[in-house]
Design a protein around this motif. Structure first.
Motif, PDB file in Angstrom:
ATOM      1  N   PHE A 163       0.819  -1.206   0.000  1.00 24.61           N
ATOM      2  CA  PHE A 163       0.000   0.000   0.000  1.00 24.61           C
ATOM      3  C   PHE A 163       0.858   1.263   0.000  1.00 24.61           C
ATOM      4  O   PHE A 163       0.593   2.203  -0.744  1.00 24.61           O
ATOM      5  CB  PHE A 163      -0.929   0.024   1.214  1.00 24.61           C
ATOM      6  N   PHE A 164       1.877   1.273   0.864  1.00 26.57           N
ATOM      7  CA  PHE A 164       2.746   2.434   1.035  1.00 26.57           C
ATOM      8  C   PHE A 164       4.173   1.935   1.214  1.00 26.57           C
ATOM      9  O   PHE A 164       4.524   1.437   2.288  1.00 26.57           O
ATOM     10  CB  PHE A 164       2.317   3.267   2.251  1.00 26.57           C
ATOM     11  N   SER A 165       4.979   2.067   0.186  1.00 26.29           N
ATOM     12  CA  SER A 165       6.334   1.506   0.228  1.00 26.29           C
ATOM     13  C   SER A 165       7.213   2.189   1.259  1.00 26.29           C
ATOM     14  O   SER A 165       8.206   1.615   1.725  1.00 26.29           O
ATOM     15  CB  SER A 165       6.979   1.621  -1.154  1.00 26.29           C
ATOM     16  N   GLN A 166       6.857   3.422   1.654  1.00 21.86           N
ATOM     17  CA  GLN A 166       7.699   4.159   2.589  1.00 21.86           C
ATOM     18  C   GLN A 166       7.439   3.808   4.048  1.00 21.86           C
ATOM     19  O   GLN A 166       8.178   4.232   4.935  1.00 21.86           O
ATOM     20  CB  GLN A 166       7.529   5.669   2.379  1.00 21.86           C
ATOM     21  N   VAL A 167       6.397   3.034   4.328  1.00 19.35           N
ATOM     22  CA  VAL A 167       6.095   2.615   5.698  1.00 19.35           C
ATOM     23  C   VAL A 167       6.973   1.422   6.054  1.00 19.35           C
ATOM     24  O   VAL A 167       7.040   0.443   5.312  1.00 19.35           O
ATOM     25  CB  VAL A 167       4.608   2.269   5.853  1.00 19.35           C
ATOM     26  N   VAL A 168       7.643   1.493   7.226  1.00 20.32           N
ATOM     27  CA  VAL A 168       8.624   0.466   7.565  1.00 20.32           C
ATOM     28  C   VAL A 168       8.329  -0.262   8.873  1.00 20.32           C
ATOM     29  O   VAL A 168       9.005  -1.256   9.194  1.00 20.32           O
ATOM     30  CB  VAL A 168      10.045   1.065   7.622  1.00 20.32           C
ATOM     31  N   ALA A 169       7.341   0.192   9.671  1.00 19.18           N
ATOM     32  CA  ALA A 169       7.015  -0.476  10.933  1.00 19.18           C
ATOM     33  C   ALA A 169       5.699   0.079  11.449  1.00 19.18           C
ATOM     34  O   ALA A 169       5.207   1.115  10.969  1.00 19.18           O
ATOM     35  CB  ALA A 169       8.123  -0.271  11.972  1.00 19.18           C
ATOM     36  N   ALA A 170       5.113  -0.621  12.447  1.00 22.56           N
ATOM     37  CA  ALA A 170       3.843  -0.168  13.016  1.00 22.56           C
ATOM     38  C   ALA A 170       3.760  -0.567  14.480  1.00 22.56           C
ATOM     39  O   ALA A 170       4.327  -1.586  14.902  1.00 22.56           O
ATOM     40  CB  ALA A 170       2.662  -0.758  12.248  1.00 22.56           C
ATOM     41  N   PHE A 171       3.027   0.234  15.267  1.00 24.49           N
ATOM     42  CA  PHE A 171       2.764  -0.096  16.663  1.00 24.49           C
ATOM     43  C   PHE A 171       1.351   0.330  17.020  1.00 24.49           C
ATOM     44  O   PHE A 171       0.759   1.198  16.370  1.00 24.49           O
ATOM     45  CB  PHE A 171       3.779   0.566  17.607  1.00 24.49           C
ATOM     46  N   ALA A 172       0.794  -0.295  18.053  1.00 21.70           N
ATOM     47  CA  ALA A 172      -0.569   0.032  18.470  1.00 21.70           C
ATOM     48  C   ALA A 172      -0.750  -0.294  19.933  1.00 21.70           C
ATOM     49  O   ALA A 172      -0.137  -1.228  20.465  1.00 21.70           O
ATOM     50  CB  ALA A 172      -1.591  -0.744  17.632  1.00 21.70           C
ATOM     51  N   TYR A 173      -1.618   0.484  20.583  1.00 21.02           N
ATOM     52  CA  TYR A 173      -2.030   0.214  21.960  1.00 21.02           C
ATOM     53  C   TYR A 173      -3.546   0.066  21.978  1.00 21.02           C
ATOM     54  O   TYR A 173      -4.273   0.877  21.394  1.00 21.02           O
ATOM     55  CB  TYR A 173      -1.611   1.350  22.903  1.00 21.02           C
ATOM     56  N   ALA A 174      -4.037  -0.988  22.651  1.00 24.38           N
ATOM     57  CA  ALA A 174      -5.475  -1.244  22.822  1.00 24.38           C
ATOM     58  C   ALA A 174      -6.188  -1.410  21.486  1.00 24.38           C
ATOM     59  O   ALA A 174      -7.267  -0.863  21.266  1.00 24.38           O
ATOM     60  CB  ALA A 174      -6.129  -0.128  23.642  1.00 24.38           C
ATOM     61  N   ALA A 175      -5.595  -2.190  20.604  1.00 27.39           N
ATOM     62  CA  ALA A 175      -6.181  -2.448  19.288  1.00 27.39           C
ATOM     63  C   ALA A 175      -6.202  -3.948  19.021  1.00 27.39           C
ATOM     64  O   ALA A 175      -5.368  -4.702  19.534  1.00 27.39           O
ATOM     65  CB  ALA A 175      -5.376  -1.740  18.200  1.00 27.39           C
ATOM     66  N   HIS A 176      -7.152  -4.371  18.217  1.00 24.05           N
ATOM     67  CA  HIS A 176      -7.222  -5.767  17.788  1.00 24.05           C
ATOM     68  C   HIS A 176      -7.912  -5.828  16.432  1.00 24.05           C
ATOM     69  O   HIS A 176      -8.406  -4.815  15.924  1.00 24.05           O
ATOM     70  CB  HIS A 176      -7.958  -6.633  18.815  1.00 24.05           C
ATOM     71  N   SER A 177      -7.956  -7.007  15.826  1.00 27.26           N
ATOM     72  CA  SER A 177      -8.471  -7.124  14.460  1.00 27.26           C
ATOM     73  C   SER A 177      -9.697  -8.025  14.362  1.00 27.26           C
ATOM     74  O   SER A 177      -9.943  -8.631  13.313  1.00 27.26           O
ATOM     75  CB  SER A 177      -7.373  -7.646  13.523  1.00 27.26           C
ATOM     76  N   ALA A 178     -10.487  -8.123  15.429  1.00 30.25           N
ATOM     77  CA  ALA A 178     -11.710  -8.941  15.357  1.00 30.25           C
ATOM     78  C   ALA A 178     -12.679  -8.362  14.338  1.00 30.25           C
ATOM     79  O   ALA A 178     -12.818  -7.140  14.196  1.00 30.25           O
ATOM     80  CB  ALA A 178     -12.357  -9.013  16.735  1.00 30.25           C
ATOM     81  N   GLY A 179     -13.378  -9.241  13.620  1.00 35.41           N
ATOM     82  CA  GLY A 179     -14.339  -8.825  12.612  1.00 35.41           C
ATOM     83  C   GLY A 179     -15.697  -8.516  13.219  1.00 35.41           C
ATOM     84  O   GLY A 179     -16.209  -9.276  14.045  1.00 35.41           O
ATOM     85  N   ILE A 180     -16.301  -7.420  12.809  1.00 28.10           N
ATOM     86  CA  ILE A 180     -17.592  -6.996  13.339  1.00 28.10           C
ATOM     87  C   ILE A 180     -18.704  -7.843  12.708  1.00 28.10           C
ATOM     88  O   ILE A 180     -18.805  -7.935  11.477  1.00 28.10           O
ATOM     89  CB  ILE A 180     -17.814  -5.499  13.054  1.00 28.10           C
ATOM     90  N   VAL A 181     -19.523  -8.446  13.551  1.00 29.38           N
ATOM     91  CA  VAL A 181     -20.537  -9.365  13.031  1.00 29.38           C
ATOM     92  C   VAL A 181     -21.562  -8.638  12.160  1.00 29.38           C
ATOM     93  O   VAL A 181     -22.096  -9.221  11.203  1.00 29.38           O
ATOM     94  CB  VAL A 181     -21.237 -10.134  14.172  1.00 29.38           C
ATOM     95  N   GLN A 182     -21.855  -7.374  12.460  1.00 30.54           N
ATOM     96  CA  GLN A 182     -22.814  -6.622  11.656  1.00 30.54           C
ATOM     97  C   GLN A 182     -22.322  -6.393  10.232  1.00 30.54           C
ATOM     98  O   GLN A 182     -23.115  -6.067   9.343  1.00 30.54           O
ATOM     99  CB  GLN A 182     -23.132  -5.276  12.312  1.00 30.54           C
ATOM    100  N   MET A 183     -21.034  -6.587  10.008  1.00 25.84           N
ATOM    101  CA  MET A 183     -20.481  -6.441   8.662  1.00 25.84           C
ATOM    102  C   MET A 183     -20.432  -7.769   7.922  1.00 25.84           C
ATOM    103  O   MET A 183     -19.947  -7.835   6.788  1.00 25.84           O
ATOM    104  CB  MET A 183     -19.089  -5.823   8.730  1.00 25.84           C
ATOM    105  N   GLY A 184     -20.905  -8.824   8.586  1.00 26.98           N
ATOM    106  CA  GLY A 184     -20.987 -10.107   7.905  1.00 26.98           C
ATOM    107  C   GLY A 184     -19.978 -11.149   8.351  1.00 26.98           C
ATOM    108  O   GLY A 184     -19.920 -12.238   7.760  1.00 26.98           O
ATOM    109  N   TYR A 185     -19.209 -10.857   9.392  1.00 22.90           N
ATOM    110  CA  TYR A 185     -18.222 -11.825   9.867  1.00 22.90           C
ATOM    111  C   TYR A 185     -18.828 -12.785  10.882  1.00 22.90           C
ATOM    112  O   TYR A 185     -19.723 -12.414  11.648  1.00 22.90           O
ATOM    113  CB  TYR A 185     -17.027 -11.104  10.494  1.00 22.90           C
ATOM    114  N   GLN A 186     -18.338 -14.002  10.895  1.00 23.97           N
ATOM    115  CA  GLN A 186     -18.747 -14.975  11.888  1.00 23.97           C
ATOM    116  C   GLN A 186     -18.223 -14.563  13.266  1.00 23.97           C
ATOM    117  O   GLN A 186     -17.146 -13.974  13.377  1.00 23.97           O
ATOM    118  CB  GLN A 186     -18.213 -16.366  11.529  1.00 23.97           C
ATOM    119  N   PRO A 187     -18.969 -14.839  14.327  1.00 24.31           N
ATOM    120  CA  PRO A 187     -18.503 -14.487  15.670  1.00 24.31           C
ATOM    121  C   PRO A 187     -17.117 -15.063  15.954  1.00 24.31           C
ATOM    122  O   PRO A 187     -16.820 -16.208  15.620  1.00 24.31           O
ATOM    123  CB  PRO A 187     -19.558 -15.109  16.586  1.00 24.31           C
ATOM    124  N   GLY A 188     -16.272 -14.229  16.568  1.00 19.26           N
ATOM    125  CA  GLY A 188     -14.940 -14.669  16.939  1.00 19.26           C
ATOM    126  C   GLY A 188     -13.930 -14.693  15.814  1.00 19.26           C
ATOM    127  O   GLY A 188     -12.837 -15.233  15.982  1.00 19.26           O
TER     128      GLY A 188
END
Length: 327
Positions: A167-192
């Motif tokens: 997406f962006f070749s100049q990005v070289v690392a990432a960090f996050a606090y209090a984040a996760h990647s669970a899928g929202i069920v209202q958008m069509g993802y299975q629970p969990g």
């Protein structure tokens, strides 16, 4: 060391007025010179001895003003980085206006997830940095091929989801606090369901054992989390496929969702969901800043002792570290 900041604004393409403008605050290491420009305009030159500066772009949590992350921006700038925070009032979801990190909701759908970045503010920020590189006190001093994405809560999620060199070749690392990647069920993802994150770059994922906001939001994902840190742990173990030794999980004992904001603002957002922190937030913030700084030193600036220092900081015997994993 003197830390100064400048302000910029930029338009976001394909966004309707009046919600199409982002306002930036750019923190940088400065060097006072006593010039007329300083005395008359308050414009202070950058400390060129530390240049070129890698750049950290920090994405706020929803309805968290950028000023609550200034403590972190200043501490990272003191390490020789340029740090960008921003304010964008827009629709977080259709019909709901607030401060947003910029979430491309269309990219979160099952048929489009992973096809592009979810950080809708990022292209405008990158364009603004290109302008700063050619004009003003930071002209020629930015290392725009070493950009780090970081964030808190929803801002942390879009930082992780957008940290892909495809997406962006100049990005070289990432960090996050209090984040996760669970899928929202209202958008069509299975629970969990946990959505895969880009894993070509180094990642630092942090969370707190007293995160009441994550614990109180489990209905979005169709499950009841076993603990407040369950989705953060599962994101690290299930959504990040890397195994190079440069991806980290750090859970902080007694930290809550808003331990990384200062000053705390209870008038907006969902702070009422949070659990009380059981450790001093100032102590937690110092550890978070140190971890992020060492992570960047290790994997962006390639300083020889930084990996060892980071492992020692988070290692056995630190009472603030509930869990530390590396893969």
């Amino acid at each position: 060391m003197s830390i100064r900041a400048l302000y910029q604004a930029a338009k976001v393409e394909n966004t309707a007025s009046p919600y199409d403008t982002i306002h930036f605050k750019v923190f940088y290491p400065a060097q006072m010179s006593g010039s007329n420009q300083e005395k008359d305009m308050g414009v202070v030159s950058a400390n060129i001895q530390q240049a070129p500066f890698p750049v950290v772009i920090f994405f706020n949590g929803i309805n968290c003003g950028p000023e609550v992350y200034q403590w972190l921006a200043v501490q990272l700038a003191e390490r020789g980085l340029v740090v960008v925070t921003f304010s964008w009032v827009a629709e977080n979801i259709p019909g709901l206006i607030g401060l947003t990190p910029g979430v491309d909701v269309m990219r979160l759908a099952p048929n489009t997830y992973g096809t592009g970045p979810t950080a809708s503010a990022l292209p405008a920020i990158l364009q603004a940095l290109e302008k700063l590189q050619v004009q003003g006190v930071l002209a020629g001093l930015l290392d725009l091929q070493r950009i780090v994405l970081g964030g808190h809560s929803a801002g942390g999620r879009v930082a992780l989801e957008s940290a892909d060199p495809k997406f962006f070749s100049q990005v070289v690392a990432a960090f996050a606090y209090a984040a996760h990647s669970a899928g929202i069920v209202q958008m069509g993802y299975q629970p969990g369901t946990f959505l895969p994150l880009p894993h070509a770059l180094p990642i630092l994922l942090m969370g707190g054992t007293r995160d009441g906001v994550i614990a109180g939001s489990s209905d979005r994902y169709g499950v009841a989390w076993e603990t407040a840190t369950t989705p953060v742990e599962r994101t690290f173990r299930e959504a990040i496929a890397a195994n190079r030794g440069d991806c980290y999980l750090v859970l902080l004992e007694g930290a809550n969702h808003f331990s990384v904001v200062h000053p705390f603002d209870a008038t907006t957002g969902r702070a009422f969901l949070d659990f009380p922190a059981t450790q001093p937030n100032e102590t937690i913030r110092e550890l978070v800043a140190a971890a992020i700084g060492l992570f960047i030193d290790a994997y962006v600036r390639h300083q020889p002792t930084a990996v060892k220092d980071l492992n020692q900081l988070m290692g056995f015997g630190n009472p603030l570290v509930a869990l530390f994993e590396r893969k």
